[in-house]
Structure formats: structure tokens, C-alpha cells
Scaffold this active site. Sequence first.
Site, PDB file in Angstrom:
ATOM      1  N   GLY A 158      28.241 -24.308   2.724  1.00 60.74           N
ATOM      2  CA  GLY A 158      28.639 -25.629   2.232  1.00 60.74           C
ATOM      3  C   GLY A 158      28.699 -25.590   0.714  1.00 60.74           C
ATOM      4  O   GLY A 158      28.883 -24.525   0.105  1.00 60.74           O
ATOM      5  N   ARG A 159      28.491 -26.759   0.107  1.00 66.05           N
ATOM      6  CA  ARG A 159      28.614 -26.844  -1.359  1.00 66.05           C
ATOM      7  C   ARG A 159      27.609 -25.940  -2.067  1.00 66.05           C
ATOM      8  O   ARG A 159      27.949 -25.235  -3.019  1.00 66.05           O
ATOM      9  CB  ARG A 159      28.400 -28.298  -1.811  1.00 66.05           C
ATOM     10  CG  ARG A 159      29.541 -29.204  -1.443  1.00 66.05           C
ATOM     11  CD  ARG A 159      29.152 -30.659  -1.556  1.00 66.05           C
ATOM     12  NE  ARG A 159      28.300 -31.058  -0.451  1.00 66.05           N
ATOM     13  CZ  ARG A 159      28.433 -32.175   0.251  1.00 66.05           C
ATOM     14  NH1 ARG A 159      29.368 -33.029  -0.060  1.00 66.05           N
ATOM     15  NH2 ARG A 159      27.624 -32.467   1.248  1.00 66.05           N
ATOM     16  N   ILE A 160      26.362 -25.952  -1.587  1.00 61.89           N
ATOM     17  CA  ILE A 160      25.328 -25.146  -2.272  1.00 61.89           C
ATOM     18  C   ILE A 160      25.571 -23.656  -2.022  1.00 61.89           C
ATOM     19  O   ILE A 160      25.466 -22.837  -2.937  1.00 61.89           O
ATOM     20  CB  ILE A 160      23.912 -25.579  -1.823  1.00 61.89           C
ATOM     21  CG1 ILE A 160      23.677 -27.054  -2.189  1.00 61.89           C
ATOM     22  CG2 ILE A 160      22.844 -24.702  -2.472  1.00 61.89           C
ATOM     23  CD1 ILE A 160      22.408 -27.665  -1.607  1.00 61.89           C
ATOM     24  N   ARG A 181      29.268 -22.181  10.407  1.00 59.16           N
ATOM     25  CA  ARG A 181      29.825 -22.712  11.655  1.00 59.16           C
ATOM     26  C   ARG A 181      31.339 -22.605  11.654  1.00 59.16           C
ATOM     27  O   ARG A 181      31.966 -22.200  12.604  1.00 59.16           O
ATOM     28  CB  ARG A 181      29.429 -24.191  11.793  1.00 59.16           C
ATOM     29  CG  ARG A 181      28.361 -24.429  12.822  1.00 59.16           C
ATOM     30  CD  ARG A 181      28.088 -25.870  12.951  1.00 59.16           C
ATOM     31  NE  ARG A 181      28.262 -26.543  11.641  1.00 59.16           N
ATOM     32  CZ  ARG A 181      27.978 -27.808  11.412  1.00 59.16           C
ATOM     33  NH1 ARG A 181      27.501 -28.548  12.367  1.00 59.16           N
ATOM     34  NH2 ARG A 181      28.148 -28.344  10.210  1.00 59.16           N
ATOM     35  N   ALA A 241      16.678 -23.945   2.449  1.00 67.85           N
ATOM     36  CA  ALA A 241      17.277 -24.940   3.349  1.00 67.85           C
ATOM     37  C   ALA A 241      16.177 -25.826   3.939  1.00 67.85           C
ATOM     38  O   ALA A 241      15.777 -26.817   3.304  1.00 67.85           O
ATOM     39  CB  ALA A 241      18.079 -24.223   4.419  1.00 67.85           C
ATOM     40  N   ARG A 242      15.673 -25.459   5.099  1.00 62.44           N
ATOM     41  CA  ARG A 242      14.557 -26.170   5.713  1.00 62.44           C
ATOM     42  C   ARG A 242      13.671 -25.147   6.421  1.00 62.44           C
ATOM     43  O   ARG A 242      14.169 -24.172   6.998  1.00 62.44           O
ATOM     44  CB  ARG A 242      15.048 -27.203   6.732  1.00 62.44           C
ATOM     45  CG  ARG A 242      15.628 -28.477   6.129  1.00 62.44           C
ATOM     46  CD  ARG A 242      14.568 -29.320   5.424  1.00 62.44           C
ATOM     47  NE  ARG A 242      15.115 -30.562   4.892  1.00 62.44           N
ATOM     48  CZ  ARG A 242      15.535 -30.722   3.637  1.00 62.44           C
ATOM     49  NH1 ARG A 242      15.480 -29.715   2.789  1.00 62.44           N
ATOM     50  NH2 ARG A 242      15.994 -31.901   3.222  1.00 62.44           N
ATOM     51  N   GLU A 271       5.365 -28.084   6.038  1.00 61.54           N
ATOM     52  CA  GLU A 271       5.015 -28.459   4.663  1.00 61.54           C
ATOM     53  C   GLU A 271       4.495 -29.890   4.585  1.00 61.54           C
ATOM     54  O   GLU A 271       4.928 -30.732   5.369  1.00 61.54           O
ATOM     55  CB  GLU A 271       6.211 -28.247   3.718  1.00 61.54           C
ATOM     56  CG  GLU A 271       7.452 -29.023   4.067  1.00 61.54           C
ATOM     57  CD  GLU A 271       8.635 -28.670   3.153  1.00 61.54           C
ATOM     58  OE1 GLU A 271       9.064 -27.508   3.126  1.00 61.54           O
ATOM     59  OE2 GLU A 271       9.112 -29.581   2.463  1.00 61.54           O
ATOM     60  N   HIS A 289       8.871 -26.598  -2.408  1.00 57.00           N
ATOM     61  CA  HIS A 289      10.057 -27.429  -2.149  1.00 57.00           C
ATOM     62  C   HIS A 289      10.565 -28.101  -3.442  1.00 57.00           C
ATOM     63  O   HIS A 289      10.584 -29.325  -3.551  1.00 57.00           O
ATOM     64  CB  HIS A 289       9.744 -28.492  -1.080  1.00 57.00           C
ATOM     65  CG  HIS A 289      10.978 -29.037  -0.405  1.00 57.00           C
ATOM     66  ND1 HIS A 289      11.005 -29.437   0.899  1.00 57.00           N
ATOM     67  CD2 HIS A 289      12.232 -29.253  -0.874  1.00 57.00           C
ATOM     68  CE1 HIS A 289      12.216 -29.881   1.208  1.00 57.00           C
ATOM     69  NE2 HIS A 289      12.980 -29.786   0.141  1.00 57.00           N
ATOM     70  N   ILE A 290      10.950 -27.264  -4.394  1.00 57.33           N
ATOM     71  CA  ILE A 290      11.354 -27.788  -5.706  1.00 57.33           C
ATOM     72  C   ILE A 290      12.752 -27.328  -6.121  1.00 57.33           C
ATOM     73  O   ILE A 290      13.096 -27.379  -7.296  1.00 57.33           O
ATOM     74  CB  ILE A 290      10.332 -27.383  -6.811  1.00 57.33           C
ATOM     75  CG1 ILE A 290      10.088 -25.852  -6.807  1.00 57.33           C
ATOM     76  CG2 ILE A 290       9.036 -28.146  -6.672  1.00 57.33           C
ATOM     77  CD1 ILE A 290       9.270 -25.355  -8.000  1.00 57.33           C
TER      78      ILE A 290
HETATM   79  C1  DGY Z   1      17.120 -32.315  -0.312  1.00 62.33           C
HETATM   80  O1  DGY Z   1      17.765 -32.981  -1.121  1.00 62.33           O
HETATM   81  O2  DGY Z   1      17.360 -32.318   0.894  1.00 62.33           O
HETATM   82  C2  DGY Z   1      16.007 -31.505  -0.862  1.00 62.33           C
HETATM   83  O3  DGY Z   1      15.471 -30.650   0.081  1.00 62.33           O
HETATM   84  C3  DGY Z   1      14.933 -32.414  -1.419  1.00 62.33           C
HETATM   85  O4  DGY Z   1      14.304 -33.081  -0.376  1.00 62.33           O
END
Ligand code: DGY
Length: 331
Positions: A158-160, A181, A241-242, A271, A289-290
Site C-alpha cells: 500500500g502507501r507505506i 493481495r 504493521a500489527r 502490546e 509502537h512508535i
Molecule cells: C496506526 O496509525 O495505525 C499506527 O499503528 C498508530 O496506531
Amino acid sequence: MASPRPAVLVARQAPAAVLARLHAEFDVDLNEPDVVLPRPELLQRLQGKLACMITGSERIDAELLDACPELRFVSTVSVGFNHIDVPACTARGVVVTNTPDVLTESTADFGFALMMAAARRMSEGERMLRDGRWQRWSWDLLAGADVHGATLGILGMGRIGQAIARRGHHGFGMPVIYHNRSRLDAATEAAVGARYVSQDELFAEADHLILVLPYSPAVHHLVGAQQLALMKPTATLTNVARGGIVDENALVAALRAGRPGAAALDVFEGEPQVNPALLTLPNTVLTPHIASATIKTRTAMAALAVDNLLALVSGRPPLTALNPEVIERQT
Ligand code: DGY
């Protein structure tokens, strides 16, 4: 008599200048202490609120929506929205907005930096130095893997993902491979210098693999023992990501076995709790998560979340709705 102003719960702190614009239009209930509200308090403080401005720490699901029937707008200060049951919101006519785009470049910077830290063993080096374990220079002291010219793998384009690909391709001369995908069009692939490969090829061929795909139950533990075993012993795995995308116990076992060689994680399954085994491994870089946390970007995220709420109360379409069909239905 003036009609009462709409009420909004601001579930976590945000820059005062940004919140001032919200105060101009709303009665604001601000969670001043900025601690994550326990669920019963969240439900209680949402009573009578038309809107809420939340972060990834607050879960919005069918149970909450049914307990807070006056809630019409949910504005999350995040691009990710796996903490929100969007279909449940849509079914109840609740508009949901998020904050894409404004965090793309900062998050890509951080993902790239984490990957570099893992490849070049920066955290290990700093821990050694701070602990007083650095005794002398030697030719292979913490010798790691090159980044320039190495193959950059990106899962989720995606964008990132594209912003990371641009950094690798234009800045570091890296061949870029990706899996997504849906495949990008040829012009976009050429612009970011990326080649589409299967998921297995991605894990097997990448020297440095970065995860940037959105989380959904469909990708829970997508990265498990089987995928990790495909990786090179010299490879690094970075996750911005997550946490739930990676099976952390499988990752711990894989890192212990030396394949991949190192991991850099900004997100975790439970987390803010972190799998204790990850903390003990030397070949991990761990951050809380920064990835989007620069003053400028976090301010822009809060400003966009506020802009969305201001648009909604004044009857204008929000800038970044996740379920615009709710608004279309109402007009
Ligand atoms: C997001 O923008 O989804 C980052 O993970 C911050 O929560």
C-alpha cells in the site's frame, strides 16, 4: 435558547492547539490523565456522546455500539482500524474515519530505520557498550548484513509499502520484490522499482523483509514457522504493521534456530505486553509502537481526526471515511 452542542469523548490526549478547534464546536470530555480507559469507564463516558476520537487502544465493537446508541461518529487517530468493527458501525449508521496518508513517510522512515538497525546490529552494539561489555575492536565485532544493494522484500504494497520501496530502490540501490493481495499496475511498479513475486518467493529471496500489510483475521499468524523456515539465515524480518500478523512463539523459535538472522519489531501480539522470550534474544530490535511518532506527523494525525469530526457535525463529508456509504445513505 441555543441548541446544546454535540458531545465528544476524546479518549486519549492530543495536542492542545488541535483540540482547541474541537472545543469550538463540541462539548469535549477529555481523558486528561491519558491512561487507557478501562472498558466499563469507556462505555460509561460514551453515554450521551455523539462522537468519539479514539486511538488503537480503544475497541469499538457491536457490544459497545449497542450500549451507546447515541454514538454516530468514530474518528480514530490511526491509519489501522483493526480495533474497530467497521461493518457493525455501518450496520448501525455510525460513520468511521481514520488518518491515512499523513503518516506514510514517517512510518516508512521508521520501518527502514528498524530494518537497518537489525541488519547492522545497532541495538546489540548499544546494549554491549552500555553494559560495559565492549573490550576491544575486532574485525568481525557485531558484523552484520549489508543493506545497500541487498534485496528488499515488502509484504503489503500500500502507501507505506511503496514509500519504503522508494527508499530502498532510489536511496540504497536495492532490488525490491513484493507481494500484495493485488498486483500494482506496471507504471507504479516501475516508479518504485518493485517486482511482484509469490509470497513464498518473497520469504525465500528477501535479504530484508518488511511487513506493512493491514491486519485482519485473515492474516492472523500469516508469518509462522513455515514461512520463517523459508528465510535466509542472514535475512532480517521487520514488522511495522500489527503484532498479530506474526506468530511470536514461532518467531522466537526461528530466531533461536538462526533463520531469519534477526528481527525488528515495533508491534506485538499482546502490546503493551511483550513476549518475554523476545526480550532475552540478542538478535531482536524492539520498539514500543512508535513508527508514526514524530511531533509533526502525530500532530497531523490528530488534526485530520479533528477535521473529520468538524466536517461531520457541519454536514460536510468527512475527508477520510472508512464507510462513506453510511453518509450516502443519509443524504
Ligand atoms: C496506526 O496509525 O495505525 C499506527 O499503528 C498508530 O496506531
